[in-house]
Enzyme design. Sequence first.
Site, short mmCIF file in Angstrom:
data_model
loop_
_atom_site.label_atom_id
_atom_site.label_comp_id
_atom_site.label_asym_id
_atom_site.label_seq_id
_atom_site.Cartn_x
_atom_site.Cartn_y
_atom_site.Cartn_z
N GLU A 85 -19.90 -69.55 8.57
CA GLU A 85 -21.53 -69.74 8.24
C GLU A 85 -21.83 -70.83 7.82
OE1 GLU A 85 -22.01 -64.82 8.43
OE2 GLU A 85 -22.72 -65.88 6.50
N GLU B 36 -17.62 -60.91 12.00
CA GLU B 36 -18.37 -60.24 11.03
C GLU B 36 -19.29 -59.19 11.63
OE1 GLU B 36 -19.72 -61.87 7.35
OE2 GLU B 36 -18.17 -63.29 7.47
#
Length: 447
Positions: A169, A355
């Site tokens: 991320e 995720e």
Amino acid sequence: MADTVSSRFPAGFLWGAATAAYQIEGAVSEDGRGPSIWDTFSHTTGMVRDGDTGDVACDSYHRWPEDVALLAGLGAGAYRFSVAWPRIQPAGSGPVNASALDYYERLVDGLVAAGIAPVLTLYHWDLPQALQDRGGWLDRDTAHRFADYAAVVGERLGDRVRLWATHNEPFVVTVLGHVLGTHAPGATGIAGLAVAHQLLLSHGLAVQALRAQGRTGLGIVNNYSPAWAASTSEADVAAANLYDQIQNRAFTDPPLLGRHCELLEQAYASLPDLVHDGDLAVIAEPVDWMGVNYYNPTKVAAPDEDVELPFRFLPIGGYPRTAFDWPVVPQGLHETLTMLRERYDDRLPPLYITENGCAYADAPGSDGAVDDPERVAFLDSHLQALARAIADGVDVRGYFCWSLLDNFEWAEGYSKRFGLTYVDFATQTRTPKSSYEWYGSVARGEA
């Protein structure tokens, strides 16, 4: 075959769970580990809810065999974890800490012995503080130090790691860490957008370093959120487009298309020393896969006059909400995956959902069991959306639930529980929740 959740997925589909080093390891001062920016940030008054830190977290540094056993009991085929750069190189560069490599080798060997494929993330936000003191991700040299670090880890563990992620991320590192200041290192200002280029450059350099060792399964993990315009007005649609660029394109266009999105191109026009000749070719070093983290869409409107950002966020109504107050929108996962396929077409490599999960106010009942039907419903609905995307032609090869354990949830401290396993942080007792049993039955092909 009966219609079960698992039967809707292709043969060989990889089921796993995920964690990150600073969120679970603890032992922040043991065996030569140096401080990270999250140690500094969490020990700064007012930065983390309730003054929580990752000093102990889930104590997985000492309890990793117990956590591997949880993975084995789950029937997981893979475990996505991160390596702590400040353990490997306490100063961020130079001498390597042998005891840290020994620790991760024990973990990797334990996973392999249990039949669980190691999926290793090199950077999950814990930059060595020593590098931050020299400029951090705003300093071009950090990208080269990251490649050196990747090579060290690759040399020691590369023969046993199935998939490598350079970064987790980078959008969060850039925007929350360097523009809004709500994550470490707590920097603010639009100049922080320069971090995006340095992170991407470090990704490309690390891919080159690992590829030179003969490593395969190289990729990057991005978080995506469909940008929903608040209305059909020209201003709201334009604002949603801008947000879509920074959230969904800024860290995907360069690796796959070899160019920055328009928003960053414009931002970098005033920074002539940032992007060097050849940088974008390095960033576009071919990857073998990409990770997709998905939690929820974002509703975007044109900014108010007194807001510096070119957009503002509105709540999404009409959906159940998690303890994080995030809307539960499983079709957003399908939208994300089909958007990626349509946008990048044959340039899109195979995907993994690296995720997906939810926080709820889980607590043991009088019998000690932790029943979390809301999480079961969340996972079930999102897996159904994922199965539809695969049926629609998106090449997704695995799913990692976030998270194996309740853990340190960054700026929220220990107030948000995402785990399949309940952790009593006072005693470190681990109790599998009912969602652990449900997801395990899916992973084992029983449900």
